[in-house]
Design an enzyme around this catalytic site. Structure first.
Site, PDB file in Angstrom:
ATOM      1  N   TYR A 459       0.841  -1.207   0.000  1.00  0.00           N
ATOM      2  CA  TYR A 459       0.000   0.000   0.000  1.00  0.00           C
ATOM      3  C   TYR A 459       0.873   1.253   0.000  1.00  0.00           C
ATOM      4  O   TYR A 459       0.866   2.026  -0.926  1.00  0.00           O
ATOM      5  CB  TYR A 459      -0.964  -0.017   1.182  1.00  0.00           C
ATOM      6  N   SER A 539      -6.297   1.645  -4.561  1.00  0.00           N
ATOM      7  CA  SER A 539      -6.412   3.035  -4.131  1.00  0.00           C
ATOM      8  C   SER A 539      -5.035   3.704  -4.173  1.00  0.00           C
ATOM      9  O   SER A 539      -4.444   3.811  -5.247  1.00  0.00           O
ATOM     10  CB  SER A 539      -7.050   3.086  -2.740  1.00  0.00           C
ATOM     11  N   ASP A 622     -17.583   4.809  -8.121  1.00  0.00           N
ATOM     12  CA  ASP A 622     -16.622   5.128  -7.067  1.00  0.00           C
ATOM     13  C   ASP A 622     -16.597   6.640  -6.864  1.00  0.00           C
ATOM     14  O   ASP A 622     -16.219   7.388  -7.760  1.00  0.00           O
ATOM     15  CB  ASP A 622     -15.234   4.618  -7.469  1.00  0.00           C
ATOM     16  N   HIS A 657     -15.837   2.237  -4.109  1.00  0.00           N
ATOM     17  CA  HIS A 657     -14.399   2.118  -3.858  1.00  0.00           C
ATOM     18  C   HIS A 657     -14.036   0.786  -3.209  1.00  0.00           C
ATOM     19  O   HIS A 657     -12.863   0.461  -3.066  1.00  0.00           O
ATOM     20  CB  HIS A 657     -13.946   3.278  -2.975  1.00  0.00           C
TER      21      HIS A 657
END
Length: 686
Positions: A459, A539, A622, A657
């Protein structure tokens, strides 16, 4: 033979920023699919090409069948106790949405309160946040439709399981906090957006309101707002004894807060600022009367716990639990102890302290993994927590603070043996010699000679830590002879503020260097090999995948960027994007612009390079990372001379999302991604 990509229109959109000419030919794809027929037609055309290609992949049916088996196990949330009632959610296995239950006592039979699976035909309307009143007689709950961040809040009578007439709209990024006497609740909302702008307009001027049960939302009382600082967001909590309203205000995603309190015992009390300035983290861990316990990183990069006298805001915070060698990840006051969760090399450890900060042992955990929960109240020694690891699904435990006893509350039965898997933690050196941890998981007995098809995940942003956690999809990959690897790269919170700061703003390149070094390490160790390494991230992690593919297209065989932030020059113009400047910087400031432009995935696709196979994923609804990011990026990939491998985009409908996503859509998406990655890493599926 190249795939027949849609002929995407290019527009002559050119801007000059700080002397640099920037082309944005696909800006029209930023328009909302709900209102722009041209964008809607483009989505249909792209999905047609993608679906046709995915249908040819030999492993897709096998992955989907096995994913359905692996996902078909009971999943419970951590119980929340209010009054004599215990509230929790349960998914029986393949239900699209978890169902909310209540027990009138710990050993009583569960009674169903809310089944969101009845709310829509496609299963895409979800039960989001929920919280019971202090006596457990009423429950406020939020409805999330189609994955949007917007919530509609309603109220339920627990005894009858019947909804009341109350309905609160335009709620987003909000807590729900009951008044101690149950007469109403505090929540945060935005003004109703202009027509057609609900899913793209910037979110500003959030306000805290009090809603009295049985009245219309139009009659709600404004409690707190900051019209002179429209970018502040506000999160309201009520202390367990009902004495104080605690409002946490922030301007972005950084853990930098102001704390405002209001004495709820006095009808004439006004909000007063307890902590001024947006400088440090202040996270409420519990309270006793006027004493509020906070986690903070003020003068403690790995965090500490202090006590503040809310009735005397000028008094200095009193130190309770000092900073340690590992990062404090959370804390709660339960019974007469502080239960403090630490990240020790990205793994959870829970330690006990008295209310004066004296060390008092640890909470025994089942193994190496991550924990969540530990909610509770002063004076009540009962709490619950969840434990999971890469090969252990979420198991719920009850913990008695007084006796120290840990007992099982809900243990799922699964269609695999956890003992069949090896979980290891390695450390590797990044480009600048920083030591980075990486978890490597695979089936026992896997022959790694020559390297195995490997999925590398990370991430790298917003102070988000990635301890060991369970995902059935990773098992399906490993059962086919694959390796799953998780790199705890900079930008996260695994090692406190310095680790986060080392991967944001001008230091963002460290995130990409750490991830690239993880891939090189896996290949050098023989765990994977050139042509066998696939990468995935969502993301901010989708941004990560897009950036590293541009920088090292030779290193990866397949890339799976999901709902990524791909245009780093315009991210702050839509919905919640303005909050992200804390991690990314401001595109309209020259120094930040030059950093952002240098790695923006959309702007740095390198023609003439042989790119890996890429399957971009997003959702047409989203409203967190608007799909225009992925639309523009995919169009640019398909137009560039970057080799013959497929560069596709998979666009889900009514999925948002990720939050509230139905189980069947999750399984379909993983089946597509795993089959795609298997094809391009040489995995032989059975």
């Amino acid at each position: 033979m190249p795939l027949p990509y849609p002929d995407t229109k290019r527009a002559d959109v050119v801007e000059t920023h700080f002397g640099i000419t920037v082309h944005d030919p696909y800006r029209w794809l930023e328009n909302d699919v709900r209102t722009d027929p041209a964008v809607r037609d483009w989505v249909t055309a792209e999905n047609k090409v993608t679906d046709a290609y995915l249908a040819t992949l030999p492993g897709r049916a096998a992955f989907k069948a096995r994913l359905e088996q692996l996902w078909n196990y009971e999943r419970f949330s951590v119980p929340e106790k209010e009054g004599a009632n215990y509230f929790y959610t349960r998914n029986s296995g393949l239900q699209n949405q978890a169902v909310l239950f209540v027990r009138s006592g710990l050993d009583s039979a569960p009674r169903q309160l809310i089944d969101p699976n009845t709310w829509s035909k496609d299963g895409a309307t979800a039960l989001a946040e929920w919280v019971a009143s202090h006596d457990g007689s009423r429950l406020a709950y939020a409805v999330q439709d189609g994955g949007t961040d917007w919530r509609t809040v309603r109220v339920l009578d627990v005894a009858t399981a019947q909804p009341l007439a109350d309905e609160l709209k335009w709620v987003k990024f909000s807590n729900i906090a009951w008044a101690h006497d149950g007469t109403g609740l505090y929540y945060s909302r935005f003004a109703e957006p202009a027509s057609g702008q609900a899913f793209q307009a910037l979110n500003e001027n959030q306000e805290v309101y009090f809603h009295r049960i049985g009245t219309q939302q139009s009659a709600d009382r404004l409690v707190y707002h900051t019209p002179d600082r429209p970018k502040l967001g506000h999160f309201a909590e009520v202390t367990d004894d009902g004495a104080w309203l605690v409002i946490t205000s922030s301007a972005g995603t950084d853990d930098r807060y102001e704390i405002t309190v209001q004495d709820l015992r006095r009808s004439d009390a006004k909000p007063i600022t307890l902590i001024k300035g947006l400088d440090y983290n202040w996270h409420l861990a519990g309270s006793i009367g006027d004493t509020l316990y906070f986690i903070t990183n003020k003068d403690a990069p790995l965090q500490k716990i202090v006590a503040i006298d809310a009735a005397h805001p000028a008094a200095a915070p009193r130190p309770i639990v000092p900073e340690a060698k590992s990062t404090i990840d959370g804390a709660a006051l339960v019974g007469d102890r502080l239960l403090v969760s630490y990240l020790v090399d990205a793994k959870s450890e829970v330690r006990r302290f008295t209310l004066e900060g004296k060390a008092d042992g640890v909470v025994p955990l089942p193994g190496i993994g991550s924990v969540g929960g530990f909610g509770g109240k002063a004076g009540d020694p009962e709490t619950f927590f969840a434990f999971s690891s890469f090969n252990v699904p979420g198991t719920i435990y009850r913990y008695d603070v007084a006796s120290g006893a840990v007992t099982s509350f809900a243990a799922p039965k699964v269609a695999f043996s956890p003992d069949d898997y090896v979980v290891e933690q390695h450390f590797y050196a990044s480009k600048d010699s920083t030591r980075v941890p990486i978890f490597v998981v695979h089936k026992k007995g896997l022959n790694l000679k020559g390297g195995a098809p490997t999925l590398l995940y990370a991430y790298g942003g917003f102070n988000v830590s990635l301890p060991p956690s369970f995902n059935p999809a990773n098992l399906a990959w490993m059962e086919q002879g694959g390796v799953f690897a998780l790199a705890n790269i900079r930008g996260g919170g695994e090692y406190g503020k310095a680790w986060h700061d080392g991967g944001r703003l001008a230091n963002k390149q460290n995130v990409f260097d750490d991830f690239i070094a993880a891939g090189e390490y896996l290949i050098a160790q023989g765990i994977s090999a050139k042509g066998k390494l696939a990468i995935r991230g969502g993301s901010n992690g989708g941004l990560l995948i897009g950036a590293v593919v541009n920088q090292r297209p030779d290193l990866f065989a397949a890339a799976l960027p999901q709902v990524g932030v791909m245009d780093m020059l315009r991210f702050d113009r839509f919905t919640a994007g303005r909050y992200w400047v804390d991690d990314y910087g401001y595109p309209d400031r020259e120094a930040d612009f030059r950093t952002l432009y240098a790695y923006s995935p959309y702007h740095n696709i390198r023609a003439g390079q042989d790119y890996p196979a890429i399957l971009v994923s997003t959702a047409d609804t989203d409203d967190r990372v608007v799909p225009g990011h992925s639309f523009k990026y995919a169009a640019a990939l398909q137009a560039a001379e970057i080799g013959a491998k497929p560069h596709l985009i998979r666009i889900e409908t009514r999925a948002g999302h990720g939050s509230g996503k139905p189980t069947d859509k999750i399984i379909e998406e993983f089946a597509d991604m795993w089959a795609f990655a298997a094809k391009w890493t040489g995995m032989k599926t059975e």
